[in-house]
Design an enzyme around this catalytic site. Structure first.
Site, PDB file in Angstrom:
ATOM      1  N   ARG A  50      51.565   1.121  67.356  1.00  0.00           N
ATOM      2  CA  ARG A  50      50.872  -0.157  67.570  1.00  0.00           C
ATOM      3  C   ARG A  50      49.597   0.032  68.223  1.00  0.00           C
ATOM      4  NH1 ARG A  50      53.807  -1.102  64.310  1.00  0.00           N
ATOM      5  NH2 ARG A  50      55.653  -2.724  64.171  1.00  0.00           N
TER       6      ARG A  50
ATOM      7  N   GLU B  35      42.988  -4.453  62.470  1.00  0.00           N
ATOM      8  CA  GLU B  35      43.524  -4.212  61.226  1.00  0.00           C
ATOM      9  C   GLU B  35      43.852  -5.713  60.824  1.00  0.00           C
ATOM     10  OE1 GLU B  35      47.735  -2.407  59.516  1.00  0.00           O
ATOM     11  OE2 GLU B  35      47.176  -1.998  61.342  1.00  0.00           O
TER      12      GLU B  35
ATOM     13  N   HIS C 187      46.993   2.548  57.840  1.00  0.00           N
ATOM     14  CA  HIS C 187      48.264   2.145  58.213  1.00  0.00           C
ATOM     15  C   HIS C 187      49.055   2.690  56.997  1.00  0.00           C
ATOM     16  CE1 HIS C 187      50.603  -0.551  60.962  1.00  0.00           C
ATOM     17  NE2 HIS C 187      51.509  -0.295  59.943  1.00  0.00           N
ATOM     18  N   LEU C 188      49.042   3.956  56.671  1.00  0.00           N
ATOM     19  CA  LEU C 188      49.510   4.612  55.659  1.00  0.00           C
ATOM     20  C   LEU C 188      50.683   5.534  56.137  1.00  0.00           C
ATOM     21  CD1 LEU C 188      48.146   7.462  55.527  1.00  0.00           C
ATOM     22  CD2 LEU C 188      46.473   6.246  53.788  1.00  0.00           C
TER      23      LEU C 188
END
Length: 319
Positions: free
Chosen positions: A231, A260, A283-284
């Site tokens: 996070r 994001e 965020h992959l």
């Protein structure tokens, strides 16, 4: 069964499983919307929704107040810190998640970021493309001390993968008892101690807390490499950017930023002068075919179970 199922996960159904068809075959109409969960966009859909497969955006009391027929929020992923579970419970809405579905994917991505940052691979690639073949020395993982913050499924899976490299590994998690067998193969510590003991710190804790801030960085006695596939709020981005410029942070590699999905000003970590020492992926970490199918399949099963009046396999506990 009938009604609308809202899907706001970007990658839901993009693997090998036709999950939208499964939902449609169960009698529901699927509507897709943006991952940022903007109220202006979701409001009209939430009014008819009976189920919601939610991505990484927030699910707040305001969202839920617009959804009088909503019965289930099925988080596509393991974290649910952005879901107002209390507000959902007050409305009789079940919240579920997908624990373990993306563990391997995120752990592999964590190690990939660690190695890329340690060896300066993106920066080296950019230099070669400019015709600059000058080299620099780095470090070997086996010579380092790695601190793992958060010893849940992903943290443990990262530790398993690091074992082949042979570093000294420290683990910190206040929720894991001291007699856990995990500590037979690594040293128990705490995140504050990592500032003076670790060359690499990788973050796998829930959000809602800041682990690396100005105080932590001031206590650090060596250039540290930070990896964050959990996070964004686990670090103070401005403090880390400043520490990168001072040489207190060797490199930062992450799969998320505080900005994001919000369209706000760029993170201080994206400044041009930090480009060679900051690696960010969009965020992959969980976006492998196996991870996508695992999360999507579990989210769909949880959603359809609740909508058919059955208990879900993966309910999120109400605080």
């Amino acid at each position: 069964m009938s009604g609308t199922v809202l899907v706001t996960s970007r990658s839901f159904g993009s693997g090998g499983l036709d999950l939208e068809r499964r939902i449609s075959d169960a009698g529901f109409h699927v509507v897709r919307a943006g991952a940022a969960h903007e109220l202006d966009e979701l409001g009209p859909v939430l009014g008819d929704a009976v189920g919601w497969i939610a991505g990484t955006g927030p699910v707040t009391e305001r969202h839920l107040s617009l959804a009088p027929h909503l019965r289930v929020v099925a988080r596509y992923g393991v974290g649910y810190d952005k879901v107002d579970v209390d507000a959902a419970a007050r409305r009789g809405i079940v919240v579920t998640n997908t624990p373990g579905a993306n563990t391997s994917a995120v752990a592999e991505h964590t190690v990939a970021l660690l190695l890329a940052a340690l060896r300066g691979i993106p920066a080296a690639d950019r230099r070669v493309r400019r015709g600059d073949w000058s080299a620099w020395y780095t470090r070997e993982v086996s010579a380092l001390t790695v601190g793992v913050v958060g010893l849940g499924r992903i943290g443990r899976s990262v530790i398993d993968r690091l074992a082949g490299f042979g570093p000294r590994v420290l683990g910190a998690d206040p929720w894991v008892p001291a007699d856990d067998p995990l500590f037979d193969r690594l040293e128990r510590s705490d995140a504050d101690a990592f500032a003076t003991e670790c060359d690499v710190v990788t973050l796998h804790a829930p959000g809602g807390q800041t682990v690396v801030d100005e105080r932590w960085l001031a206590a650090s006695d060596r250039p540290v490499l930070l990896v964050n596939t959990a996070r964004a709020d686990l670090i103070d981005e401005a403090a880390v950017a400043a520490a990168l410029r001072r040489g207190r942070v060797l490199a930062y590699a992450a799969d998320t930023l505080a900005t994001e999905n919000h369209g706000e000003g760029a993170s201080p970590l994206l400044a041009d002068d930090l480009a060679d020492r900051v690696i960010v992926t969009p965020h992959l970490a969980a976006q492998t075919r196996e991870g996508v199918d695992g999360m999507g399949g579990m989210a769909t099963e949880n959603l359809l179970a609740v909508l058919s009046g059955e208990p879900p396999v993966n309910p999120v506990p109400v605080p």
